[in-house]
Design a protein around this motif. Structure first.
Motif, short mmCIF file in Angstrom:
data_model
loop_
_atom_site.label_atom_id
_atom_site.label_comp_id
_atom_site.label_asym_id
_atom_site.label_seq_id
_atom_site.Cartn_x
_atom_site.Cartn_y
_atom_site.Cartn_z
N ARG A 1 -1.31 -7.94 0.91
CA ARG A 1 -1.13 -7.26 -0.38
C ARG A 1 -1.70 -8.08 -1.53
NH1 ARG A 1 4.83 -5.91 -1.53
NH2 ARG A 1 5.10 -7.04 -3.48
N ARG A 2 -1.38 -9.38 -1.57
CA ARG A 2 -1.85 -10.20 -2.68
C ARG A 2 -3.37 -10.30 -2.69
NH1 ARG A 2 1.31 -14.18 -5.16
NH2 ARG A 2 3.05 -12.95 -4.33
N SER A 3 -3.97 -10.44 -1.52
CA SER A 3 -5.43 -10.53 -1.47
C SER A 3 -6.07 -9.21 -1.87
CB SER A 3 -5.88 -10.95 -0.07
OG SER A 3 -5.56 -12.31 0.17
N ALA A 4 -5.45 -8.09 -1.48
CA ALA A 4 -5.98 -6.79 -1.89
C ALA A 4 -5.90 -6.64 -3.41
CB ALA A 4 -5.21 -5.66 -1.20
N GLN A 5 -4.84 -7.13 -4.01
CA GLN A 5 -4.74 -7.10 -5.47
C GLN A 5 -5.81 -7.97 -6.12
OE1 GLN A 5 -0.37 -8.05 -5.14
NE2 GLN A 5 -0.27 -6.75 -6.95
N PHE A 6 -6.10 -9.10 -5.50
CA PHE A 6 -7.15 -10.00 -5.98
C PHE A 6 -8.50 -9.31 -5.93
CE2 PHE A 6 -9.70 -14.04 -4.99
CZ PHE A 6 -9.80 -14.42 -6.32
N ILE A 7 -8.80 -8.68 -4.80
CA ILE A 7 -10.06 -7.95 -4.65
C ILE A 7 -10.15 -6.82 -5.66
CG2 ILE A 7 -11.32 -6.40 -3.08
CD1 ILE A 7 -10.30 -8.22 -0.78
N ALA A 8 -9.06 -6.10 -5.85
CA ALA A 8 -9.05 -5.00 -6.82
C ALA A 8 -9.32 -5.51 -8.23
CB ALA A 8 -7.72 -4.26 -6.77
N GLY A 9 -8.80 -6.69 -8.55
CA GLY A 9 -9.03 -7.26 -9.86
C GLY A 9 -10.49 -7.58 -10.11
N ILE A 10 -11.18 -8.03 -9.07
CA ILE A 10 -12.62 -8.33 -9.19
C ILE A 10 -13.42 -7.03 -9.23
CG2 ILE A 10 -14.59 -9.48 -8.10
CD1 ILE A 10 -12.50 -11.30 -6.70
N GLY A 11 -13.10 -6.11 -8.32
CA GLY A 11 -13.81 -4.84 -8.20
C GLY A 11 -14.80 -4.86 -7.06
N LEU A 12 -14.69 -3.89 -6.18
CA LEU A 12 -15.60 -3.85 -5.02
C LEU A 12 -17.05 -3.64 -5.45
CD1 LEU A 12 -13.51 -1.82 -2.43
CD2 LEU A 12 -14.29 -4.18 -2.19
N ASN A 13 -17.26 -2.96 -6.57
CA ASN A 13 -18.64 -2.79 -7.03
C ASN A 13 -19.27 -4.13 -7.38
OD1 ASN A 13 -16.91 -3.08 -9.23
ND2 ASN A 13 -18.12 -1.76 -10.56
N ALA A 14 -18.51 -5.00 -8.04
CA ALA A 14 -19.02 -6.32 -8.39
C ALA A 14 -19.20 -7.19 -7.14
CB ALA A 14 -18.08 -7.00 -9.38
N ILE A 15 -18.26 -7.08 -6.21
CA ILE A 15 -18.35 -7.86 -4.98
C ILE A 15 -19.59 -7.47 -4.18
CG2 ILE A 15 -17.27 -8.24 -2.72
CD1 ILE A 15 -14.56 -8.12 -4.19
N GLU A 16 -19.81 -6.16 -4.02
CA GLU A 16 -20.99 -5.71 -3.29
C GLU A 16 -22.28 -6.20 -3.96
OE1 GLU A 16 -23.35 -1.66 -1.93
OE2 GLU A 16 -21.17 -1.55 -2.21
#
Length: 404
Positions: free
Chosen positions: A296-311
């Protein structure tokens, strides 16, 4: 704090550092991963480096047990449902379509063993599949089910046309990786989904090498089932993954096991209790509570960054990997167009042992992987250009030494 005020705090994306233009501050985010100070880690396709917030989630979980609450929150099924909601929001699926399973192979086994097979049926996979999308289908041969393995071409790629050609009137399931673990090829899931719809075939996707890398909702892939462990780009831990089951596919296979939370009732006196009306039916007994806290915490971290930015970040870093390989005359096996790949780049070492190369690089604190006789590098957002240059420089050094 009452439930109504706690829930928004528990489900919200984590705040992350950003530059003046609003883009993520990749340099500061990198500092959230202590291991990057010690090693050049280009091996997200094997397992995740975990951010500090994931370690804190585990510490918080233990702290709840050590407090007067004695685990009231740590072992709460309500907390599990919050995790389900966060994971669904981050990766794109309604919570009721998600079973929080241990890993990819558990999800695929649920489908393989729960499907109503008839002798003479077949399941289609490809030779590019990971063991976790290969071995779960093997026992079906004892029931008269053919496991059709579609070979790759000379370039190692398994094409959509080849998969289409393997499907016939007795094909019941097509199961493929969204992104293959070795070559790093991205499947044309839209085309495969349409083929399966047209032919009434259940479409299963192994999503572990793509979820957390690509900015696409898992419920928009057209798959009946998406299976994924969480310990790669999702930055969860082993034993905390997900299984998305499209609502229209829910009755196409049945749970092979059952326990307390598999049913719509907790009344033990019912002789034939109905299964839970959603993906909960595929969960058995107490879950991996501490793993779900990290998930859960890691998913919240990823959501904070944004999958568009990560990709976009991974696209940039893997482009650089390929550009440097071209300069050095090193053969890249992975397809070049971004729409045909993701975070994995596979290299042909021209006769040099990939196992030996992995070991030589690891001795210098550079982590990549030998896969199927080739060398695999896989970047994530915490990597930087220096990581890429250091890996390619040392790889070239060792290749010159091996060929001298």
């Amino acid at each position: 704090m009452n439930k109504n005020t706690a829930t928004p705090i528990d489900t919200a994306p984590l705040p992350v550092p950003r530059l003046a233009d609003g883009t993520p501050d990749w340099a500061r985010l990198r500092r959230e991963f202590p291991a990057t100070e010690l090693t050049t880690y280009l091996d997200i396709a094997r397992k995740a480096l975990l951010p500090r917030c994931a370690a804190q989630a585990a510490a918080d979980w233990f702290a709840d047990i050590d407090s007067r609450a004695t685990g009231r929150r740590a072992f709460s099924m309500n907390e599990v449902e919050i995790t389900r909601a966060v994971v669904g929001e981050t990766f794109g699926a309604a919570p009721q379509t998600l079973a929080l399973v241990k890993n990819t192979s558990e999800a695929i086994n649920i489908v393989a063993q729960g499907f109503d097979w008839r002798e003479g049926d077949n399941v289609v996979i490809s030779e590019a599949e990971h063991e976790n999308n290969t071995f779960p289908w093997r026992p079906l041969t004892r029931r008269g089910v053919e496991v059709r393995v579609v070979p790759g071409g000379a370039d190692g790629r398994v094409t959509t046309d080849a998969l289409r050609a393997a499907i016939d009137a007795r094909t019941r399931i097509l199961s493929v990786a969204w992104v293959s673990y070795g070559l790093g090829e991205r499947a044309d899931v839209d085309a495969l989904a349409q083929i399966c719809r047209d032919k009434g075939v259940l479409f299963v996707i192994d999503g572990i090498q793509a979820i957390g890398v690509l900015d696409r909702r898992i419920d928009a892939l057209g798959a009946d089932v998406v299976a994924s462990g969480g310990h790669k780009a999702q930055m969860s831990v082993t034993g905390a993954g997900l299984m998305h089951v499209a609502p229209e596919a829910l009755e196409r296979f049945r749970p092979s096991f059952a326990a307390k939370y598999s049913f719509a009732t907790l009344d033990r006196t019912e002789t034939e209790p109905a299964f839970a009306p959603d993906a909960h039916r595929f969960e058995y007994g107490n879950p991996n509570f501490i793993g779900l806290a990290v998930q859960r915490r890691s998913a919240q971290f990823i959501a904070g960054i944004g999958l568009n930015a990560i990709e976009a970040r991974i696209h940039h870093l893997t482009d650089l990997l390929m550009e440097l390989a071209d300069r050095q005359g090193l053969k890249v096996r992975t397809p070049r167009p971004w729409g045909e790949r993701a975070g994995i780049v596979s290299f042909d070492l021209d006769g040099v042992s990939s196992d030996g190369m992995e070991a030589a690089l690891e001795a210098e604190d550079i982590r990549v992987a030998s896969k199927d006789g080739h060398l695999r590098a896989a970047a994530h957002f915490y990597n930087n250009e220096d990581d890429v240059h250091r890996f390619m420089d040392r790889l070239q050094h060792h290749l010159r030494g091996a060929k001298a």
